[in-house]
Design a protein around this motif. Structure first.
Motif, PDB file in Angstrom:
ATOM      1  N   GLN A   1      42.378 -12.173  10.967  1.00 23.23           N
ATOM      2  CA  GLN A   1      41.859 -13.309  10.386  1.00 23.23           C
ATOM      3  C   GLN A   1      40.530 -13.635  10.776  1.00 23.23           C
ATOM      4  OE1 GLN A   1      43.391 -14.776   7.547  1.00 23.23           O
ATOM      5  NE2 GLN A   1      41.697 -15.884   7.584  1.00 23.23           N
ATOM      6  N   ASP A   2      40.262 -13.681  11.889  1.00 17.88           N
ATOM      7  CA  ASP A   2      38.774 -13.917  12.598  1.00 17.88           C
ATOM      8  C   ASP A   2      37.993 -13.135  11.949  1.00 17.88           C
ATOM      9  OD1 ASP A   2      39.727 -16.030  14.051  1.00 17.88           O
ATOM     10  OD2 ASP A   2      40.002 -14.607  16.015  1.00 17.88           O
ATOM     11  N   PHE A   3      38.291 -11.829  11.555  1.00 18.31           N
ATOM     12  CA  PHE A   3      37.570 -10.790  11.208  1.00 18.31           C
ATOM     13  C   PHE A   3      37.099 -11.177   9.654  1.00 18.31           C
ATOM     14  CE2 PHE A   3      37.263  -6.822   8.296  1.00 18.31           C
ATOM     15  CZ  PHE A   3      35.904  -6.182   9.082  1.00 18.31           C
ATOM     16  N   PHE A   4      38.043 -11.264   8.849  1.00 19.16           N
ATOM     17  CA  PHE A   4      37.925 -11.766   7.477  1.00 19.16           C
ATOM     18  C   PHE A   4      37.169 -13.113   7.242  1.00 19.16           C
ATOM     19  CE2 PHE A   4      41.108  -8.810   6.706  1.00 19.16           C
ATOM     20  CZ  PHE A   4      40.932  -8.223   5.394  1.00 19.16           C
ATOM     21  N   THR A   5      37.592 -14.029   8.127  1.00 22.87           N
ATOM     22  CA  THR A   5      36.681 -15.224   8.239  1.00 22.87           C
ATOM     23  C   THR A   5      35.128 -15.059   8.576  1.00 22.87           C
ATOM     24  OG1 THR A   5      38.617 -16.428   8.950  1.00 22.87           O
ATOM     25  CG2 THR A   5      36.411 -17.576   9.274  1.00 22.87           C
ATOM     26  N   THR A   6      34.752 -14.285   9.358  1.00 20.53           N
ATOM     27  CA  THR A   6      33.530 -13.983   9.845  1.00 20.53           C
ATOM     28  C   THR A   6      32.451 -13.479   8.597  1.00 20.53           C
ATOM     29  OG1 THR A   6      34.338 -13.545  12.200  1.00 20.53           O
ATOM     30  CG2 THR A   6      32.194 -12.425  11.401  1.00 20.53           C
ATOM     31  N   ILE A   7      33.338 -12.384   8.123  1.00 18.60           N
ATOM     32  CA  ILE A   7      32.645 -11.576   6.838  1.00 18.60           C
ATOM     33  C   ILE A   7      32.464 -12.549   5.780  1.00 18.60           C
ATOM     34  CG2 ILE A   7      32.955  -9.737   5.079  1.00 18.60           C
ATOM     35  CD1 ILE A   7      32.559  -8.960   8.107  1.00 18.60           C
ATOM     36  N   ALA A   8      33.305 -13.485   5.549  1.00 17.14           N
ATOM     37  CA  ALA A   8      33.248 -14.402   4.531  1.00 17.14           C
ATOM     38  C   ALA A   8      32.246 -15.304   4.802  1.00 17.14           C
ATOM     39  CB  ALA A   8      34.635 -15.292   4.461  1.00 17.14           C
ATOM     40  N   GLU A   9      32.055 -15.853   6.131  1.00 20.40           N
ATOM     41  CA  GLU A   9      30.841 -16.817   6.600  1.00 20.40           C
ATOM     42  C   GLU A   9      29.628 -15.976   6.433  1.00 20.40           C
ATOM     43  OE1 GLU A   9      32.160 -17.804  10.572  1.00 20.40           O
ATOM     44  OE2 GLU A   9      33.654 -19.592   9.678  1.00 20.40           O
ATOM     45  N   GLN A  10      29.693 -14.662   6.695  1.00 20.58           N
ATOM     46  CA  GLN A  10      28.207 -14.021   6.300  1.00 20.58           C
ATOM     47  C   GLN A  10      28.102 -13.809   5.026  1.00 20.58           C
ATOM     48  OE1 GLN A  10      28.528 -11.262  10.453  1.00 20.58           O
ATOM     49  NE2 GLN A  10      28.771 -10.319   8.258  1.00 20.58           N
ATOM     50  N   GLY A  11      28.992 -13.838   4.154  1.00 19.62           N
ATOM     51  CA  GLY A  11      28.771 -13.381   2.661  1.00 19.62           C
ATOM     52  C   GLY A  11      28.828 -12.020   2.394  1.00 19.62           C
ATOM     53  N   GLY A  12      29.214 -11.305   3.303  1.00 21.22           N
ATOM     54  CA  GLY A  12      29.423  -9.881   3.027  1.00 21.22           C
ATOM     55  C   GLY A  12      29.440  -9.165   4.459  1.00 21.22           C
ATOM     56  N   LEU A  13      29.220  -7.748   4.470  1.00 24.30           N
ATOM     57  CA  LEU A  13      28.912  -6.813   5.653  1.00 24.30           C
ATOM     58  C   LEU A  13      27.228  -6.957   5.827  1.00 24.30           C
ATOM     59  CD1 LEU A  13      31.447  -4.170   4.664  1.00 24.30           C
ATOM     60  CD2 LEU A  13      31.521  -5.518   6.828  1.00 24.30           C
ATOM     61  N   LYS A  14      26.819  -6.924   6.805  1.00 29.47           N
ATOM     62  CA  LYS A  14      25.147  -7.336   7.038  1.00 29.47           C
ATOM     63  C   LYS A  14      24.803  -6.190   8.022  1.00 29.47           C
ATOM     64  CE  LYS A  14      24.188 -11.935   5.437  1.00 29.47           C
ATOM     65  NZ  LYS A  14      23.711 -13.132   5.644  1.00 29.47           N
ATOM     66  N   GLY A  15      23.540  -5.833   7.939  1.00 32.51           N
ATOM     67  CA  GLY A  15      22.932  -4.969   8.806  1.00 32.51           C
ATOM     68  C   GLY A  15      23.427  -3.801   9.232  1.00 32.51           C
ATOM     69  N   GLU A  16      23.832  -3.674  10.675  1.00 32.79           N
ATOM     70  CA  GLU A  16      24.163  -2.453  11.293  1.00 32.79           C
ATOM     71  C   GLU A  16      25.952  -2.427  11.093  1.00 32.79           C
ATOM     72  OE1 GLU A  16      23.293  -1.656  15.157  1.00 32.79           O
ATOM     73  OE2 GLU A  16      21.126  -1.557  14.693  1.00 32.79           O
ATOM     74  N   GLN A  17      26.496  -3.474  10.599  1.00 32.53           N
ATOM     75  CA  GLN A  17      27.864  -3.446  10.066  1.00 32.53           C
ATOM     76  C   GLN A  17      28.117  -2.777   8.907  1.00 32.53           C
ATOM     77  OE1 GLN A  17      28.713  -7.596   9.135  1.00 32.53           O
ATOM     78  NE2 GLN A  17      28.935  -8.287  11.366  1.00 32.53           N
ATOM     79  N   LEU A  18      27.047  -2.294   8.229  1.00 29.67           N
ATOM     80  CA  LEU A  18      27.092  -1.184   6.903  1.00 29.67           C
ATOM     81  C   LEU A  18      27.387   0.022   7.730  1.00 29.67           C
ATOM     82  CD1 LEU A  18      24.039  -2.404   4.957  1.00 29.67           C
ATOM     83  CD2 LEU A  18      26.460  -3.334   4.836  1.00 29.67           C
ATOM     84  N   LEU A  19      27.214   0.450   8.901  1.00 34.53           N
ATOM     85  CA  LEU A  19      27.600   1.792   9.311  1.00 34.53           C
ATOM     86  C   LEU A  19      28.947   1.885   9.434  1.00 34.53           C
ATOM     87  CD1 LEU A  19      24.826   1.910  12.120  1.00 34.53           C
ATOM     88  CD2 LEU A  19      25.050   3.312  10.059  1.00 34.53           C
ATOM     89  N   TRP A  20      29.758   0.977   9.579  1.00 34.74           N
ATOM     90  CA  TRP A  20      31.171   0.868   9.732  1.00 34.74           C
ATOM     91  C   TRP A  20      31.822   1.619   8.479  1.00 34.74           C
ATOM     92  CZ3 TRP A  20      32.292  -4.896  11.138  1.00 34.74           C
ATOM     93  CH2 TRP A  20      31.600  -5.381  12.435  1.00 34.74           C
ATOM     94  N   ILE A  21      30.987   1.215   7.265  1.00 31.52           N
ATOM     95  CA  ILE A  21      31.660   1.717   6.163  1.00 31.52           C
ATOM     96  C   ILE A  21      31.642   3.570   6.308  1.00 31.52           C
ATOM     97  CG2 ILE A  21      31.247   2.073   3.453  1.00 31.52           C
ATOM     98  CD1 ILE A  21      29.595  -0.765   3.792  1.00 31.52           C
ATOM     99  N   LEU A  22      30.700   3.997   6.686  1.00 32.79           N
ATOM    100  CA  LEU A  22      30.660   5.431   6.619  1.00 32.79           C
ATOM    101  C   LEU A  22      31.758   6.055   7.598  1.00 32.79           C
ATOM    102  CD1 LEU A  22      26.838   5.773   7.451  1.00 32.79           C
ATOM    103  CD2 LEU A  22      28.092   5.939   5.339  1.00 32.79           C
ATOM    104  N   GLU A  23      32.413   5.083   8.462  1.00 35.59           N
ATOM    105  CA  GLU A  23      33.311   5.866   9.363  1.00 35.59           C
ATOM    106  C   GLU A  23      34.757   5.657   8.715  1.00 35.59           C
ATOM    107  OE1 GLU A  23      32.564   7.025  12.308  1.00 35.59           O
ATOM    108  OE2 GLU A  23      30.598   6.645  12.304  1.00 35.59           O
ATOM    109  N   VAL A  24      34.828   5.020   7.620  1.00 37.02           N
ATOM    110  CA  VAL A  24      35.976   4.923   7.072  1.00 37.02           C
ATOM    111  C   VAL A  24      36.056   5.604   5.631  1.00 37.02           C
ATOM    112  CG1 VAL A  24      36.953   2.763   8.505  1.00 37.02           C
ATOM    113  CG2 VAL A  24      35.815   2.493   6.313  1.00 37.02           C
ATOM    114  N   LEU A  25      34.999   5.770   4.945  1.00 37.06           N
ATOM    115  CA  LEU A  25      35.357   6.595   3.777  1.00 37.06           C
ATOM    116  C   LEU A  25      35.981   7.810   4.080  1.00 37.06           C
ATOM    117  CD1 LEU A  25      31.737   6.148   2.222  1.00 37.06           C
ATOM    118  CD2 LEU A  25      33.638   5.300   1.368  1.00 37.06           C
TER     119      LEU A  25
END
Length: 487
Positions: free
Chosen positions: A245-269
């Protein structure tokens, strides 16, 4: 130039995310290299070795260059990729026959003209070819090539598109998109990127969905995608997450994945999705350049520097590319910039070379209106001309359509798709045409062999459906490239 403080908003293709993406694709590079068609290469070589008649083009204006003034002739003779003669038709014909050649003729229609080929000075070619395999969520259609701005570009369109595309994909594929102009979605219902993020969560789609923003390093992900990302973070103990829930809340507060967080996407595709992207890369590079040629581009300056991208371009160049590829990085490395770096341009080090600058004026006009100086920016471009700065224009591909002529037209008429601007701040027709031909050639240090037509020079020329110096603003918007010759 010190008075230009305009900061162009964009998701730079030099961002660490795209380096990571190319790293991943490099693991599957071999299949992309195998995809090169040697038969196609042999066919082109065979065609180039065949005897050709001299082609004489006549019956209208043959513009040899756009400089301080437009220079034109009545006729041009072309043989074996070179300009054999320029001048009055009788003189051109006499020159051809005196050399012992036979000729075939093309008579220009009453409205048609010949111009030097257009030059795109700044393009991340391989990264663009990757992104072309994703869905374009900007206002130019799913492939980002429609030159007509959507009048109904809003959040409802984006959500409908996601639902539509979801039905066409295989179950294991992620729905990946790019080029979403979140700034254009703002309305009473969508006030900021947080609302864009929240709207995506309302769709009942089980497939992971990730859409990259066009104007900042930001990605909008639905719940299915965020679930996958959270599992990865937990397994690899990334970050200090207390709960899902903390994770989902953080992303919602940011308005999406930002900056180097985009690299996470490459690890799960899924690995299979990377394989598909890499296998189709060569064909997509070819498709991009075919499209470029159709838009009148005869020379394209690429700024790719990643090892994977350079390996692909090295292999692709064996195919005799559809347009002339120029490694733009060789012209800016160690170059001193007399213009200064106060412009705040995206990819500044690659956009400014010596006393030359490549500007992306923004196809939509939105960034220019929203910027600090706004509508004054192109007026300040006039001061650059007056200072002797070499100014050329770039298209902003792949976020914006790849179309030098359209870019020149908008710099001239300022009929921006989103925000029409004051006509007093236009470039002249001649300045805009120079900016996509001879000025761009100077910027890439390939002048005079490109951007000009002269006897003995390469026959990189276009036949246009109308005269861009003589037609009306409305007619200029509809000029077509009837023929493109690349030598």
């Amino acid at each position: 130039m010190d008075d230009i403080q305009h900061k162009q908003l964009s998701f730079s293709l030099d961002h660490v995310f795209f380096d990571g993406l190319l790293d991943k694709l490099g693991d599957h590079l071999q299949k992309a290299l195998i995809a090169i068609s040697s038969d196609n290469y042999k066919d082109r070589c065979a065609q180039s070795c065949q005897h050709q008649l001299v082609l004489i083009i006549y019956g209208g204006k043959v513009y040899s260059d756009f400089d301080e003034q437009a220079h034109y002739e009545d006729a041009m003779a072309v043989y074996n990729g070179k300009v054999l003669a320029l001048g009055p038709l009788d003189e051109v014909r006499h020159c051809v026959y005196q050399m012992g050649f036979m000729a075939t003729y093309y008579r220009l229609k009453s409205s048609e003209v010949v111009t030097p080929g257009f030059i795109e000075p700044h393009c991340h070619l391989v990264t663009s070819a990757v992104l072309q395999q994703l869905f374009h969520f900007g206002p130019f259609g799913f492939d980002g090539r429609t030159d007509k701005f959507m009048t109904d570009y809003n959040m409802s369109y984006v959500l409908r598109s996601v639902v539509y595309l979801d039905k066409a994909l295989q179950d294991t594929q992620w729905l990946l998109g790019y080029g979403l102009f979140s700034s254009l979605l703002m309305s009473d219902d969508v006030l900021d990127t947080h609302d864009v993020h929240n709207s995506l969560q309302t769709l009942s789609i089980s497939r992971p969905v990730v859409i990259f923003d066009a104007q900042q390093p930001l990605a909008f992900a639905n719940r299915a995608a965020l679930e996958q990302l959270y599992k990865y973070l937990v397994l690899n103990q990334v970050g200090l997450l207390k709960s899902k829930q903390d994770f989902f809340t953080t992303i919602a507060e940011q308005g999406g994945l930002k900056g180097e967080q985009l690299l996470w996407i490459l690890e799960v595709l899924p690995v299979r999705q990377f394989q598909q992207l890499s296998t189709a890369l060569i064909q997509n590079i070819d498709d991009v350049l075919t499209h470029a040629k159709n838009q009148g581009i005869t020379h394209l300056g690429y700024v790719d520097s990643h090892p994977v991208a350079l390996s692909l371009l090295s292999a692709y160049s064996q195919q005799q590319p559809k347009v002339n590829l120029i490694n733009a990085t060789t012209t800016w490395i160690n170059a001193s910039c007399k213009c200064g770096f106060e412009l705040g341009l995206t990819d500044t080090s690659k956009s400014i070379i010596d006393n030359s600058i490549a500007l992306n004026i923004g196809y939509l006009g939105f960034d220019w209106v929203q910027s600090y100086h706004g509508v004054q920016t192109l007026q300040l471009c006039q001061s650059l001309f007056n200072q002797g700065v070499n100014v050329c224009l770039q298209s902003g591909f792949p976020l914006l359509p790849l179309s030098p002529l359209k870019t020149a037209q908008q710099a001239t008429s300022k009929e921006m798709e989103y925000a029409p601007l004051d006509k007093k701040r236009c470039l002249t027709r001649l300045q805009s045409l120079k900016s996509i031909s001879s000025a761009a050639a100077s910027h890439l240090k390939i002048s005079p062999q490109a951007g000009h037509l002269f006897v003995g020079g390469q026959a990189n020329y276009l036949v246009l459906s109308n005269d861009p110096l003589q037609c009306s603003d409305v007619e200029m918007r509809h000029i077509q490239v009837k023929h493109s010759s690349v030598s």
